[in-house]
Structures are given as structure tokens and as C-alpha cells.
Motif scaffolding. Structure first.
Motif, short mmCIF file in Angstrom:
data_model
loop_
_atom_site.label_atom_id
_atom_site.label_comp_id
_atom_site.label_asym_id
_atom_site.label_seq_id
_atom_site.Cartn_x
_atom_site.Cartn_y
_atom_site.Cartn_z
N SER A 159 0.81 -1.21 0.00
CA SER A 159 0.00 0.00 0.00
C SER A 159 0.85 1.26 0.00
CB SER A 159 -0.93 0.01 1.21
OG SER A 159 -0.18 0.03 2.42
N CYS A 162 2.36 2.54 -4.28
CA CYS A 162 1.26 2.50 -5.24
C CYS A 162 1.75 2.56 -6.68
CB CYS A 162 0.27 3.64 -4.99
SG CYS A 162 -0.58 3.53 -3.40
N SER A 163 3.03 2.82 -6.88
CA SER A 163 3.56 2.91 -8.24
C SER A 163 4.20 1.60 -8.66
CB SER A 163 4.60 4.03 -8.32
OG SER A 163 5.68 3.79 -7.43
N ILE A 167 0.35 -1.72 -11.57
CA ILE A 167 -0.52 -0.67 -12.10
C ILE A 167 0.08 -0.03 -13.35
CG2 ILE A 167 -1.53 -0.15 -9.85
CD1 ILE A 167 0.23 2.36 -9.75
N THR A 171 -4.00 4.81 -15.70
CA THR A 171 -3.98 6.23 -15.41
C THR A 171 -4.71 6.48 -14.09
OG1 THR A 171 -3.97 6.76 -17.76
CG2 THR A 171 -4.62 8.52 -16.25
N LYS A 172 -4.13 7.31 -13.24
CA LYS A 172 -4.73 7.60 -11.94
C LYS A 172 -5.53 8.90 -12.02
CE LYS A 172 -2.19 6.90 -8.34
NZ LYS A 172 -1.19 7.05 -7.27
N THR A 173 -6.71 8.89 -11.43
CA THR A 173 -7.56 10.08 -11.44
C THR A 173 -8.45 10.08 -10.21
OG1 THR A 173 -9.12 11.37 -12.80
CG2 THR A 173 -9.46 9.00 -12.70
N SER A 174 -9.23 11.13 -10.05
CA SER A 174 -10.22 11.25 -8.97
C SER A 174 -11.59 11.46 -9.58
CB SER A 174 -9.88 12.42 -8.04
OG SER A 174 -8.62 12.22 -7.42
N GLN A 194 -10.66 8.99 -4.49
CA GLN A 194 -9.27 9.21 -4.87
C GLN A 194 -8.65 7.94 -5.46
OE1 GLN A 194 -7.89 12.16 -4.68
NE2 GLN A 194 -9.32 13.27 -3.35
N ASN A 195 -7.61 8.14 -6.25
CA ASN A 195 -6.76 7.04 -6.75
C ASN A 195 -7.55 6.00 -7.55
OD1 ASN A 195 -4.55 8.21 -5.40
ND2 ASN A 195 -5.05 7.11 -3.52
N LEU A 197 -7.89 4.02 -10.71
CA LEU A 197 -6.99 3.61 -11.78
C LEU A 197 -7.81 3.06 -12.94
CD1 LEU A 197 -4.35 1.74 -9.58
CD2 LEU A 197 -4.21 4.08 -10.43
N SER A 322 -10.73 2.05 -5.59
CA SER A 322 -10.29 1.99 -4.21
C SER A 322 -11.50 2.01 -3.27
CB SER A 322 -9.36 3.18 -3.89
OG SER A 322 -10.05 4.40 -4.12
#
Length: 325
Positions: A159, A162-163, A167, A171-174, A194-195, A197, A322
Motif C-alpha cells: 500500500s 502504489c507505483s 498498475i 492512469t490515476k484520477t479522482s 481518490q486514486n 486507476l 479503491s
């Protein structure tokens, strides 16, 4: 002259008579093996031996059923009755450990495998034996060992990173979502997830259609019919997404649609990519509490029996959600 007495039946080391071993009756009488619908480039195919035939609205340019491997249709039992009868295992009830193994260590490993969970495999036991026999393994390091504690340590490490490689390509977004309060007159409450993917859908489609598995994609939908005899009325059969009315209707729309102005001379075939999405919580490791909510993508152009094979490569990860507290 009297006939000689019959020879005594063979016995096992335990003194019990030898048993004749054979497959149970359901496994000795096989059902007719499945058969693919005959391949064709015409609008209607001929019937196979089960009375199934296809009817196309648009003549197909390619039919993946033209060569279907037998393994895609059935799993045939590899043993005959004669082979099973030869598998007579020597049994005994009065031998002590490490019988019949060469050492107590091997006896303990095999005893561990054959007790407890039934999910253990020979491959996993071989891996465990290789670990124990490696020169850098020290049994003293396991004094006070706790699988739960070490799993929590691993979850915490994952945890915090996270990179990691798992993954890559995402692409990571909210994402903002509105949640009803459940009370009259109380406005919706906005939460930010959050987070999140995700992977681009168009990129995934391109990847799927460039994969060797795409050779088994049904690009031309059809209606499937069954006839029991020559006088009977054909009965419609629904077995796959690509022989449903919805798929056929959308495919017809695509064939009749006008090409974009910049591609009026395009000669490429226009087809439907049928995307089926599914999601459920998935554990990230065999032990511990770390989990994600993956969103999976399957293509309805593919035979469902192939999609269900764990190693077919038919499943595509589209997103990871998440947990929201």
C-alpha cells in the motif's frame, strides 16, 4: 484324471485379495462429443449432426468456426478401462513412518500435503521443498513465525508503494460521486473517490483485436436454429451474445451507416466490438486483507467456453476502484 485346482487369487502385501479397478459407469459411457456448426461463407449453413445451423443477415467474410480445435469443445478423459485396471496401488496398514518414503522429512511433507486444505497441489509442494532445501534457508528464523503478522507486513509495504509494476499502463484520477442522504429535503452529498486507476477503452479494444485470440472472434452475428427432423419446425437457439437479436440489430446498423467524410474510400470491414463488463472485490494475496475492486472486460465476440478458461487471455482489466470509507 482330475483337473488341477485353480491357482489362488493374487493378494496385496496386507494379505487382502487384489481388487479390480475400473472407471465408474458414468465415465465409461461417453456422451456424443460436441461439434462446431459447419463453416460457410453463404447466408445459411448446413446442419451439423446435432441439427444446428446458422442464418446470417449479412454474408460473413470470415468464420472462426472453420477450424475449431477439439480442446475448445470438450475435455475427454484420457484413461481407458484397461489403463485404469493396471493402476493397482500396493497398500498396507501395518507399516510405520517413514514408509514408503526414503526419509522422515519426505514423510512429513507428504503428510502435510494430504491433510488440512484440499487446495494443495504437487507443484506447490515441490516449491515448498525447494525453499526448505535451499542453502540460505534457516529453520531457526521461523521460531515464533505468524503467517497473519507477516501478511499484514506485506500488505502495508504494497500500500505504501502504489507505483508498483501491477498498475503499469493505468492512469490515476479522482472521481466525484453524489450520494443520496436517504432523507426527504436533504440534498445529495458529494464524495471524491481518490486514486481511481483506469485503462483507456479504445487502447484495450485495439490490443484485443491485435492479439492472436482475435482470430476466434465472431465478427458477423447470426441466428442459430435447431431442427429435430426434416418435418419439424426450426427452433431458435440462443447460446452466445453474437447470436442474439440485439447484436444482429447493431451489426446491421453498422453495415448501413455512412462512412465519415474523410474515409469515404475506406474498404475496411465494419464490425461490432461487444464489450461485457463485470466487477467484484478481489484479494491481492493469498493471505491478508488487502483488496481492490477491479472492473473486468470480456468481449462478447468470443465463445463463452474460451472466455471461461483461466489462461485464455480473454479477460482485460479496465479499472481498479479503491475503497470508500
Amino acid at each position: 484324471m482330475l483337473a488341477p485346482p485353480p491357482s489362488p487369487p493374487p493378494v496385496r502385501p496386507s494379505g487382502l485379495p487384489e481388487r479390480k479397478r475400473q472407471l465408474p459407469t458414468p465415465f465409461r459411457h461417453h456422451d456424443p462429443l460436441p461439434e462446431a456448426v459447419p463453416a460457410t461463407t453463404a447466408a445459411v449453413t448446413i446442419c451439423n449432426k446435432f441439427g444446428l445451423y446458422c442464418k446470417y443477415q449479412h454474408r460473413p467474410s470470415y468464420n472462426p468456426d472453420s477450424s475449431v480445435p477439439f480442446d475448445d469443445l470438450a475435455n475427454q478423459h484420457p484413461h481407458s478401462d484397461e489403463q485404469v485396471e493396471q493402476q493397482n496401488v500396493e497398500e498396507t496398514n501395518n507399516s510405520s513412518p517413514p514408509w514408503p518414503f526414503n526419509s522422515m522429512a519426505v514423510h512429513q511433507l507428504m503428510s502435510w500435503m494430504n491433510t488440512g486444505s484440499s487446495a494443495k497441489t504437487y507443484g506447490e509442494l515441490d516449491r515448498l521443498a525447494n525453499i526448505i532445501s535451499s542453502p540460505d534457508f534457516d529453520a531457526n528464523d521461523l521460531i515464533g513465525f505468524s503467517a497473519k503478522r507477516e501478511s499484514q507486513r506485506l500488505d502495508t509495504a504494497k500500500s505504501e508503494d502504489c507505483s508498483g509494476a501491477f498498475i503499469n499502463g493505468f492512469t490515476k484520477t479522482s472521481v466525484d460521486i453524489e450520494v443520496p442522504s436517504g432523507q426527504k429535503g436533504v440534498p445529495l452529498q458529494k464524495f471524491t473517490v481518490q486514486n481511481l486507476l483506469y485503462r483507456d477503452l479504445l487502447d484495450t479494444i485495439k490490443l484485443a483485436f491485435s492479439h492472436p485470440l482475435s482470430l476466434k472472434f465472431h465478427l458477423s452475428p447470426f441466428k442459430l436454429f435447431h431442427v429435430s427432423d426434416e418435418q419439424a419446425e426450426p427452433m431458435r437457439v440462443y447460446s452466445e451474445l453474437y447470436n442474439s437479436d440485439s447484436f444482429i440489430k447493431e451489426h446491421d446498423k453498422v453495415q448501413r451507416a455512412d462512412l465519415p467524410s474523410e474515409e469515404t474510400e475506406c474498404k475496411r470491414e465494419c464490425v461490432v466490438a461487444a464489450m461485457m463488463f463485470w466487477s467484484d472485490a478481489t484479494q491481492l494475496a493469498n493471505f491478508g486483507d488487502a483488496k481492490l475492486w477491479p472492473i473486468y472486460l470480456f468481449f462478447g465476440n468470443l465463445l463463452k467456453y474460451i472466455s471461461a478458461q483461466p489462461r485464455s487471455g480473454a479477460c482485460h482489466h479496465i479499472a481498479y476502484i479503491s475503497s470508500v470509507s
